[in-house]
Motif scaffolding. Sequence first.
Motif, PDB file in Angstrom:
ATOM      1  N   ALA B   2       0.825  -1.192   0.000  1.00  0.00           N
ATOM      2  CA  ALA B   2       0.000   0.000   0.000  1.00  0.00           C
ATOM      3  C   ALA B   2       0.869   1.255   0.000  1.00  0.00           C
ATOM      4  CB  ALA B   2      -0.918   0.007   1.212  1.00  0.00           C
ATOM      5  N   GLY B   3       2.079   1.201   0.554  1.00  0.00           N
ATOM      6  CA  GLY B   3       2.933   2.380   0.615  1.00  0.00           C
ATOM      7  C   GLY B   3       2.542   3.250   1.789  1.00  0.00           C
ATOM      8  N   VAL B   4       2.325   4.547   1.538  1.00  0.00           N
ATOM      9  CA  VAL B   4       1.925   5.515   2.556  1.00  0.00           C
ATOM     10  C   VAL B   4       0.449   5.830   2.348  1.00  0.00           C
ATOM     11  CG1 VAL B   4       2.303   7.786   3.552  1.00  0.00           C
ATOM     12  CG2 VAL B   4       4.242   6.496   2.614  1.00  0.00           C
ATOM     13  N   THR B   5      -0.346   5.580   3.371  1.00  0.00           N
ATOM     14  CA  THR B   5      -1.793   5.783   3.280  1.00  0.00           C
ATOM     15  C   THR B   5      -2.227   6.887   4.217  1.00  0.00           C
ATOM     16  OG1 THR B   5      -2.097   3.432   2.784  1.00  0.00           O
ATOM     17  CG2 THR B   5      -4.040   4.679   3.459  1.00  0.00           C
ATOM     18  N   GLU B 105      15.401   8.443  -0.303  1.00  0.00           N
ATOM     19  CA  GLU B 105      14.155   8.827  -0.985  1.00  0.00           C
ATOM     20  C   GLU B 105      12.990   8.876  -0.017  1.00  0.00           C
ATOM     21  OE1 GLU B 105      12.966   6.081  -3.998  1.00  0.00           O
ATOM     22  OE2 GLU B 105      11.031   7.067  -4.329  1.00  0.00           O
ATOM     23  N   LEU B 106      12.204   9.931  -0.115  1.00  0.00           N
ATOM     24  CA  LEU B 106      11.004  10.101   0.691  1.00  0.00           C
ATOM     25  C   LEU B 106       9.807   9.639  -0.133  1.00  0.00           C
ATOM     26  CD1 LEU B 106      10.968  11.325   3.543  1.00  0.00           C
ATOM     27  CD2 LEU B 106      10.306  13.491   2.540  1.00  0.00           C
ATOM     28  N   PHE B 107       8.985   8.750   0.453  1.00  0.00           N
ATOM     29  CA  PHE B 107       7.780   8.258  -0.214  1.00  0.00           C
ATOM     30  C   PHE B 107       6.576   9.021   0.337  1.00  0.00           C
ATOM     31  CE2 PHE B 107       9.389   4.477  -2.399  1.00  0.00           C
ATOM     32  CZ  PHE B 107      10.622   4.339  -1.791  1.00  0.00           C
ATOM     33  N   PHE B 108       5.730   9.518  -0.559  1.00  0.00           N
ATOM     34  CA  PHE B 108       4.627  10.373  -0.166  1.00  0.00           C
ATOM     35  C   PHE B 108       3.275   9.681  -0.249  1.00  0.00           C
ATOM     36  CE2 PHE B 108       6.123  14.704   0.468  1.00  0.00           C
ATOM     37  CZ  PHE B 108       7.429  14.587   0.050  1.00  0.00           C
ATOM     38  N   GLY B 109       2.375  10.070   0.674  1.00  0.00           N
ATOM     39  CA  GLY B 109       0.981   9.731   0.529  1.00  0.00           C
ATOM     40  C   GLY B 109       0.327  10.635  -0.497  1.00  0.00           C
TER      41      GLY B 109
END
Lengths: 111, 117
Positions: B2-5, B105-109
């Motif tokens: 799902a990653g960032v929710t 690396e920054l992962f974004f919602g």
Amino acid sequence: GEDVEQSLFLSVREGDSSVINCTYTDSSSTYLYWYKQEPGAGLQLLTYIFSNMDMKQDQRLTVLLNKKDKHLSLRIADTQTGDSAIYFCAERFSGNTPLVFGKGTRLSVIA
Amino acid sequence: NAGVTQTPKFQVLKTGQSMTLQCAQDMNHEYMSWYRQDPGMGLRLIHYSVGAGITDQGEVPNGYNVSRSTTEDFPLRLLSAAPSQTSVYFCASSYTRGQGGVTGELFFGEGSRLTVL
């Protein structure tokens, strides 16, 4: 303190090259990034470069880093209408420190 | 994955109300952060955390509270909403240096759009 600056707007014709420029102040930054934001969406990493590199190429994208002048640029070759978005320059010292963003450059591609 | 929710995606509040923006990530990232995005201002850091039990203030922390009781969750609380807090809020996460993160690396919602009337 840390500061990242970039111009706010850029307009190019489809098929031309786009060059987005950025200056940063923190010479200890280890990582420098370009993020892309399409309307109504979050930010996606476009590309990154380590501070010990001068250039990075990835298909249509070329990143140039001038550490002496603290200047970062992103060149998009053969710009397409799908490249229209806001492009953010960002710097980071390590994975334990915040990522500092510029205000973003809105790229408009004219067909 | 799902990653960032982030939830909710949209919210309208009245001045003085409180609420919590939820953020969850399933990538085992120790670093999590909250930004707000306003026109012409770029992204400004509100709070960040380098692991469970550790939080720190960013550039614009006033009016916001955070806690980090688990690695996965990093909720942002608005204590008494004001019209100046009308904004789009982004949660982002990454590996820390200790986790061996190579690129930082920054992962974004996808963002939470908040309007305070």
